[in-house]
Design an enzyme around this catalytic site. Structure first.
Site, PDB file in Angstrom:
ATOM      1  N   LYS A   1       0.822  -1.215   0.000  1.00 42.89           N
ATOM      2  CA  LYS A   1       0.000   0.000   0.000  1.00 42.89           C
ATOM      3  C   LYS A   1       0.862   1.273   0.000  1.00 42.89           C
ATOM      4  O   LYS A   1       2.060   1.220   0.215  1.00 42.89           O
ATOM      5  CB  LYS A   1      -0.923   0.008   1.219  1.00 42.89           C
ATOM      6  CG  LYS A   1      -1.918  -1.152   1.241  1.00 42.89           C
ATOM      7  CD  LYS A   1      -2.902  -1.056   0.116  1.00 42.89           C
ATOM      8  CE  LYS A   1      -4.055  -2.026   0.179  1.00 42.89           C
ATOM      9  NZ  LYS A   1      -3.704  -3.446   0.211  1.00 42.89           N
TER      10      LYS A   1
HETATM   11  C1  LIG Z   1     -10.136  -3.158  -1.772  1.00 44.82           C
HETATM   12  C2  LIG Z   1      -9.539  -3.838  -0.591  1.00 44.82           C
HETATM   13  N1  LIG Z   1     -10.315  -4.132   0.462  1.00 44.82           N
HETATM   14  C3  LIG Z   1      -9.840  -4.723   1.562  1.00 44.82           C
HETATM   15  C4  LIG Z   1      -8.512  -5.076   1.664  1.00 44.82           C
HETATM   16  C5  LIG Z   1      -8.059  -5.813   2.894  1.00 44.82           C
HETATM   17  O1  LIG Z   1      -7.018  -5.205   3.591  1.00 44.82           O
HETATM   18  P1  LIG Z   1      -6.059  -6.082   4.519  1.00 44.82           P
HETATM   19  O2  LIG Z   1      -5.215  -6.918   3.629  1.00 44.82           O
HETATM   20  O3  LIG Z   1      -5.260  -5.056   5.277  1.00 44.82           O
HETATM   21  O4  LIG Z   1      -6.910  -6.883   5.418  1.00 44.82           O
HETATM   22  C6  LIG Z   1      -7.652  -4.801   0.603  1.00 44.82           C
HETATM   23  C7  LIG Z   1      -6.229  -5.174   0.698  1.00 44.82           C
HETATM   24  O5  LIG Z   1      -5.526  -5.430  -0.208  1.00 44.82           O
HETATM   25  C8  LIG Z   1      -8.169  -4.181  -0.560  1.00 44.82           C
HETATM   26  O6  LIG Z   1      -7.399  -3.927  -1.621  1.00 44.82           O
END
Ligand SMILES: Cc1ncc(COP(=O)(O)O)c(C=O)c1O
Length: 370
Positions: free
Chosen positions: A183
């Site tokens: 990110k």
């Molecule tokens: C659109 C979207 N939603 C939710 C997430 C979930 O985040 P995390 O991996 O921190 O749980 C991501 C992560 O890549 C994402 O791209």
């Protein structure tokens, strides 16, 4: 074969090392001052009333769904063209995701389709700013107001994006960010939720901390909670990353613009939707779209041979094995999302990606499409 270019990489330096060491040496590894400092600094940067840090974007989405009071029998209108967590979080609470198709240019929810999908059972809209491009948030907000629905924004890919002059996360409804290492800002694992009121913030913090209530009693649990806490080392890393967020966003935009120069003239390659007066993308990934007749697998094989691999990105949620098995979903249900899924390809993209490596990727793509 030449050196492989990674698909993504975090940008870390001395400040990150110092900050994490400071947290480590303090001896306080959880429930300390770093998380609070990170929350305050992030709220100020985004222009949000309150920010609650959590252990991942997924955890943040789950708690946002829970705070909206969604449960069995409730429908949530959302997009099939996203990372699976944006729809899974609805299932965690026993509510029903109702997919509607995306707008082919931005790959975000089409507000007209959203409005048509609203029934008496609809309780929320869950919008995703896919690939860091803000969704049509005002239109979705007015549909939500008209039908008294909650609006939740999955801004996990969009820290730093701007919608109609306002930073994503400052618009009033809860927005969720994620800080995985690919990110724009990373804490290792981590996430954050923006909230409008102190009460909502306190409830979300309590739910993320085993439902503890502010009674001073460590073993008093007023809610059914979770352990979704962000730890101090991660928060320290986030603070250091936040110091360089503006520079990070500028550098990422410069990498994207170099790609646009290199790839814009290749037949069969469509570039990501450009910014306009209402949408400023925060560059998370660089995803091109290949013409329908192009063999994407052959293109990927060529890219892999030349050291700059690409990745099919994103598969549709309703076509994931778990979703097919549980809901009987199949091809043909959301044609715009499915066409995008068949044709989109993520190229190596990160803050410090060098121009020479981008040229290699560009040349490989040009040769593959000849
Ligand atoms: C659109 C979207 N939603 C939710 C997430 C979930 O985040 P995390 O991996 O921190 O749980 C991501 C992560 O890549 C994402 O791209």
């Amino acid at each position: 074969m030449s050196r492989e270019i990674p698909l993504s990489a975090p940008w870390l330096g001395e400040r990150e090392e110092e900050a994490v060491l400071e947290a480590l040496r303090s001896g306080r590894l959880s429930l300390g001052p770093m998380v609070e400092r990170f929350e305050l600094a992030l709220a100020e940067r985004i222009g949000a009333t309150r920010v609650a840090a959590v252990s991942s974007g997924t955890a943040g989405l789950h708690l946002a769904v829970r705070l909206a009071g969604l449960g069995p029998g409730d429908e949530v209108v959302t997009t099939p063209y996203s990372f699976v967590a944006s729809a899974n979080c609805v299932l965690y609470e026993g509510a029903t995701p109702v997919f509607v198709d995306v707008e082919p240019r931005t790959l975000n929810l089409d507000p007209t389709a959203v409005a048509e999908a609203v029934t008496e059972r609809t309780k929320a809209i869950l919008a995703v700013d896919i690939f860091g491009y803000p969704a049509e948030l005002d239109e979705l907000d007015s549909i939500a107001r008209r039908h008294r629905l909650a609006l939740i924004e999955d801004a996990c890919e969009a820290l730093g994006a701007v919608y109609r002059g306002r930073p994503v996360g400052s618009l009033g409804h809860p927005a969720v960010f994620a800080f995985y290492p690919n990110k724009q800002l990373t804490t290792g694992e981590g996430g954050a939720v923006t909230l409008e009121s102190d009460d909502a913030w306190e409830l979300l913090k309590s739910l993320s901390n085993q439902g503890r209530v502010d009674s001073g009693e460590w073993l008093t649990h007023g809610h059914l909670g979770f352990n979704y806490r962000l730890d101090e080392l991660s928060a320290a890393l986030g603070l250091a990353q936040l110091e360089r967020l503006d520079e990070t966003l500028e550098l990422r935009a410069a990498v994207a613009s170099r790609y646009a120069d290199l790839l814009g003239t290749i037949d069969g390659v469509e570039l990501p939707a450009p910014d306009d007066d209402e949408h400023v993308r925060s560059w998370f990934v660089y995803v091109v779209r290949l013409a329908e007749e192009v063999d994407r697998d052959a293109v990927m094989a060529r890219l892999a041979d030349e050291g700059g691999p690409g990745k099919p990105y994103l598969p549709c949620i309703h076509l994931q094995p778990y979703w097919r098995d549980r809901f009987g979903t199949s091809e043909g249900m959301y044609p715009a999302a499915e066409a995008a899924s068949r044709q989109t390809l993520a190229l190596p993209f990160y803050t410090q990606l060098g121009a020479d490596d981008q040229e290699r990727v560009g040349e490989a793509l040009r040769r593959a499409l000849r």
